[in-house]
Design a protein around this motif. Sequence first.
Motif, PDB file in Angstrom:
ATOM      1  N   ALA A   1       0.860  -1.188   0.000  1.00 13.94           N
ATOM      2  CA  ALA A   1       0.000   0.000   0.000  1.00 13.94           C
ATOM      3  C   ALA A   1       0.896   1.238   0.000  1.00 13.94           C
ATOM      4  N   ALA A   2       0.634   2.123  -0.941  1.00 17.52           N
ATOM      5  CA  ALA A   2       1.408   3.368  -1.010  1.00 17.52           C
ATOM      6  C   ALA A   2       0.648   4.461  -0.274  1.00 17.52           C
ATOM      7  N   GLY A   3       1.323   5.087   0.682  1.00 15.31           N
ATOM      8  CA  GLY A   3       0.755   6.198   1.426  1.00 15.31           C
ATOM      9  C   GLY A   3       1.568   7.444   1.162  1.00 15.31           C
ATOM     10  N   PRO A   4       1.192   8.540   1.797  1.00 12.18           N
ATOM     11  CA  PRO A   4       1.945   9.773   1.585  1.00 12.18           C
ATOM     12  C   PRO A   4       3.353   9.665   2.166  1.00 12.18           C
ATOM     13  N   GLY A   5       4.337   9.630   1.292  1.00 14.82           N
ATOM     14  CA  GLY A   5       5.719   9.595   1.743  1.00 14.82           C
ATOM     15  C   GLY A   5       6.246   8.242   2.154  1.00 14.82           C
TER      16      GLY A   5
ATOM     17  N   VAL B   1       5.839   3.606   1.527  1.00 16.63           N
ATOM     18  CA  VAL B   1       5.230   2.409   0.960  1.00 16.63           C
ATOM     19  C   VAL B   1       5.248   1.355   2.051  1.00 16.63           C
ATOM     20  N   HIS B   2       4.087   0.727   2.279  1.00 16.92           N
ATOM     21  CA  HIS B   2       3.939  -0.257   3.352  1.00 16.92           C
ATOM     22  C   HIS B   2       3.797  -1.641   2.734  1.00 16.92           C
ATOM     23  N   ILE B   3       4.480  -2.625   3.330  1.00 17.99           N
ATOM     24  CA  ILE B   3       4.464  -3.997   2.837  1.00 17.99           C
ATOM     25  C   ILE B   3       4.069  -4.898   3.996  1.00 17.99           C
ATOM     26  N   ARG B   4       3.175  -5.862   3.728  1.00 16.02           N
ATOM     27  CA  ARG B   4       2.752  -6.798   4.777  1.00 16.02           C
ATOM     28  C   ARG B   4       2.566  -8.185   4.184  1.00 16.02           C
ATOM     29  N   ASP B   5       2.527  -9.169   5.052  1.00 16.03           N
ATOM     30  CA  ASP B   5       2.278 -10.561   4.688  1.00 16.03           C
ATOM     31  C   ASP B   5       0.783 -10.716   4.410  1.00 16.03           C
ATOM     32  N   SER B   6       0.428 -11.235   3.253  1.00 12.16           N
ATOM     33  CA  SER B   6      -0.988 -11.362   2.893  1.00 12.16           C
ATOM     34  C   SER B   6      -1.724 -12.374   3.770  1.00 12.16           C
ATOM     35  N   LYS B   7      -0.998 -13.266   4.429  1.00  9.26           N
ATOM     36  CA  LYS B   7      -1.630 -14.253   5.303  1.00  9.26           C
ATOM     37  C   LYS B   7      -1.789 -13.729   6.725  1.00  9.26           C
ATOM     38  N   SER B   8      -1.173 -12.604   7.024  1.00 10.13           N
ATOM     39  CA  SER B   8      -1.218 -12.040   8.371  1.00 10.13           C
ATOM     40  C   SER B   8      -1.394 -10.521   8.263  1.00 10.13           C
ATOM     41  N   THR B   9      -2.549 -10.100   7.769  1.00 15.84           N
ATOM     42  CA  THR B   9      -2.757  -8.687   7.458  1.00 15.84           C
ATOM     43  C   THR B   9      -2.762  -7.785   8.690  1.00 15.84           C
TER      44      THR B   9
ATOM     45  N   THR C   1      13.042   3.956  -2.279  1.00 24.05           N
ATOM     46  CA  THR C   1      13.550   2.614  -1.968  1.00 24.05           C
ATOM     47  C   THR C   1      12.687   1.551  -2.623  1.00 24.05           C
ATOM     48  N   TRP C   2      11.360   1.719  -2.566  1.00 25.78           N
ATOM     49  CA  TRP C   2      10.447   0.752  -3.184  1.00 25.78           C
ATOM     50  C   TRP C   2      10.651   0.723  -4.698  1.00 25.78           C
ATOM     51  N   THR C   3      10.774   1.875  -5.319  1.00 29.67           N
ATOM     52  CA  THR C   3      10.986   1.949  -6.768  1.00 29.67           C
ATOM     53  C   THR C   3      12.263   1.226  -7.160  1.00 29.67           C
ATOM     54  N   GLU C   4      13.326   1.447  -6.395  1.00 36.86           N
ATOM     55  CA  GLU C   4      14.597   0.775  -6.672  1.00 36.86           C
ATOM     56  C   GLU C   4      14.469  -0.738  -6.503  1.00 36.86           C
TER      57      GLU C   4
ATOM     58  N   VAL D   1      11.678  -2.606  -6.827  1.00 37.06           N
ATOM     59  CA  VAL D   1      10.884  -3.136  -7.940  1.00 37.06           C
ATOM     60  C   VAL D   1      11.717  -3.176  -9.212  1.00 37.06           C
ATOM     61  N   ARG D   2      12.502  -2.140  -9.451  1.00 34.78           N
ATOM     62  CA  ARG D   2      13.366  -2.109 -10.639  1.00 34.78           C
ATOM     63  C   ARG D   2      14.368  -3.270 -10.592  1.00 34.78           C
ATOM     64  N   ALA D   3      14.915  -3.533  -9.416  1.00 34.37           N
ATOM     65  CA  ALA D   3      15.940  -4.578  -9.281  1.00 34.37           C
ATOM     66  C   ALA D   3      15.377  -5.991  -9.483  1.00 34.37           C
ATOM     67  N   VAL D   4      14.132  -6.220  -9.068  1.00 37.04           N
ATOM     68  CA  VAL D   4      13.577  -7.568  -9.159  1.00 37.04           C
ATOM     69  C   VAL D   4      12.716  -7.787 -10.402  1.00 37.04           C
ATOM     70  N   SER D   5      12.449  -6.745 -11.158  1.00 37.35           N
ATOM     71  CA  SER D   5      11.627  -6.884 -12.369  1.00 37.35           C
ATOM     72  C   SER D   5      12.428  -7.534 -13.484  1.00 37.35           C
ATOM     73  N   PRO D   6      11.757  -8.358 -14.283  1.00 33.49           N
ATOM     74  CA  PRO D   6      12.454  -8.970 -15.423  1.00 33.49           C
ATOM     75  C   PRO D   6      12.985  -7.887 -16.365  1.00 33.49           C
ATOM     76  N   LYS D   7      14.153  -8.114 -16.858  1.00 35.28           N
ATOM     77  CA  LYS D   7      14.777  -7.141 -17.771  1.00 35.28           C
ATOM     78  C   LYS D   7      14.355  -7.383 -19.176  1.00 35.28           C
TER      79      LYS D   7
END
Length: 109
Positions: free
Chosen positions: A73-77, A79-87, A98-101, A103-109
């Motif tokens: 979930a992206a909020g103001p300033g 990005v929050h990440i959580r386990d979908s099985k333990s919301t 940091t989130w953008t970097e 995603v860029r690093a793990v995205s297929p090239k």
Amino acid sequence: MNNAWFKSSHSGAEGGQCVEVKRTTAAVRIRDSKAAAGPVLTVSPSAWTQFIGLTWHKSTYSGAEGGECVEVAAGPGAVHIRDSKSTAGPLLTVSPATWTEFVRAVSPK
């Protein structure tokens, strides 16, 4: 679960007019950062999420059963990440850059 109090990201360097938040599995507690011994507002995790306006998005790699994946979930300033099985569990919070970097690093090239 981490039971520490976290200061609002809108707080200035002097700790001025802001709040602190402590999230547990059962509740979210909010207090004035200048009066830690003062009153505490307690709300449910779902009420807190609605209040701060986060919209959670499940990973596209999630199976139909919800398997082992994360929600973001992206909020103001932040990005929050959580386990979908333990919301209601702990959150990892990072800056948008940091989130953008990540995603860029793990995205297929």
